[in-house]
Design a protein around this motif. Structure first.
Motif, short mmCIF file in Angstrom:
data_model
loop_
_atom_site.label_atom_id
_atom_site.label_comp_id
_atom_site.label_asym_id
_atom_site.label_seq_id
_atom_site.Cartn_x
_atom_site.Cartn_y
_atom_site.Cartn_z
N VAL A 121 -14.02 16.71 -0.65
CA VAL A 121 -12.66 16.67 -0.08
C VAL A 121 -12.03 15.29 -0.27
CG1 VAL A 121 -11.37 16.79 2.09
CG2 VAL A 121 -13.11 18.50 1.58
N THR A 122 -12.74 14.21 -0.01
CA THR A 122 -12.13 12.88 -0.03
C THR A 122 -12.19 12.21 -1.39
OG1 THR A 122 -14.19 11.84 0.65
CG2 THR A 122 -12.65 12.47 2.39
N VAL A 145 -34.16 21.55 8.12
CA VAL A 145 -32.84 22.16 8.33
C VAL A 145 -31.79 21.07 8.55
CG1 VAL A 145 -31.48 23.55 9.94
CG2 VAL A 145 -33.68 24.39 9.11
N LEU A 146 -32.12 20.04 9.34
CA LEU A 146 -31.17 18.94 9.57
C LEU A 146 -30.88 18.19 8.28
CD1 LEU A 146 -32.40 17.52 12.98
CD2 LEU A 146 -30.29 18.76 12.52
N LEU A 147 -31.90 17.98 7.45
CA LEU A 147 -31.69 17.30 6.18
C LEU A 147 -30.78 18.10 5.27
CD1 LEU A 147 -32.43 14.94 4.28
CD2 LEU A 147 -34.36 16.34 3.51
N VAL A 148 -31.01 19.40 5.17
CA VAL A 148 -30.17 20.26 4.33
C VAL A 148 -28.74 20.28 4.88
CG1 VAL A 148 -29.79 22.64 3.61
CG2 VAL A 148 -32.07 21.64 3.44
N MET A 192 -27.05 17.08 3.93
CA MET A 192 -26.69 17.07 2.50
C MET A 192 -25.46 17.93 2.23
SD MET A 192 -30.50 17.20 0.80
CE MET A 192 -29.88 17.62 -0.80
N ILE A 193 -25.38 19.07 2.88
CA ILE A 193 -24.21 19.94 2.71
C ILE A 193 -22.97 19.27 3.27
CG2 ILE A 193 -23.18 22.11 3.48
CD1 ILE A 193 -26.00 23.35 3.26
N ALA A 194 -23.08 18.64 4.44
CA ALA A 194 -21.93 17.95 5.03
C ALA A 194 -21.48 16.79 4.14
CB ALA A 194 -22.29 17.44 6.43
N PHE A 195 -22.42 16.03 3.60
CA PHE A 195 -22.05 14.92 2.71
C PHE A 195 -21.37 15.44 1.45
CE2 PHE A 195 -22.99 12.18 -0.90
CZ PHE A 195 -22.36 11.02 -0.49
N THR A 196 -21.90 16.51 0.89
CA THR A 196 -21.30 17.09 -0.32
C THR A 196 -19.88 17.58 -0.03
OG1 THR A 196 -23.49 17.73 -1.09
CG2 THR A 196 -21.61 18.81 -2.13
#
Length: 83
Positions: A65-66, A50-53, A56-60
Motif C-alpha cells: 500500500v505505501t 501463526v504470529l510470525l506468518v 509477514m502478511i501485515a508487513f507485505t
C-alpha cells in the motif's frame, strides 16, 4: 583417605543400603506431566508460527500500500523562469 575416595565410599554405602519404595502411580504421573509439557511446547510453537506468518502478511500488505521504495513527491515546486 582423601576427599574423592571418601565420597565414593559414602556413595557406595548409600547405594548398597535399602532402596526407598516408589509410589505406585509415579510412572503414570510422570508420563502425564511429560505429555502436558510436550503439548504446551507444541502449542506455543504453533502460536509463534501463526504470529510470525501474520506479521509477514501485515508487513507485505503495508509495503504494497505505501510503496516505501518509491521516491516521495517533492513538496516544493521549482521556481518558474522565462515567463
Amino acid at each position: 583417605m582423601n576427599g574423592p575416595e571418601r565420597k565414593e565410599d559414602e556413595v557406595r554405602r548409600m547405594m548398597d543400603g535399602p532402596h526407598p519404595a516408589v509410589p505406585a502411580g509415579l510412572g503414570r504421573l510422570a508420563a502425564d506431566q511429560g505429555a502436558r509439557l510436550l503439548r504446551r511446547r507444541r502449542t506455543l510453537r504453533r502460536v509463534w508460527l501463526v504470529l510470525l506468518v501474520a506479521a509477514m502478511i501485515a508487513f507485505t500488505a503495508w509495503a504494497t500500500v505505501t510503496e516505501p521504495w518509491t521516491v516521495p513527491p517533492s513538496d516544493t515546486t521549482p521556481p518558474l523562469e522565462g515567463w
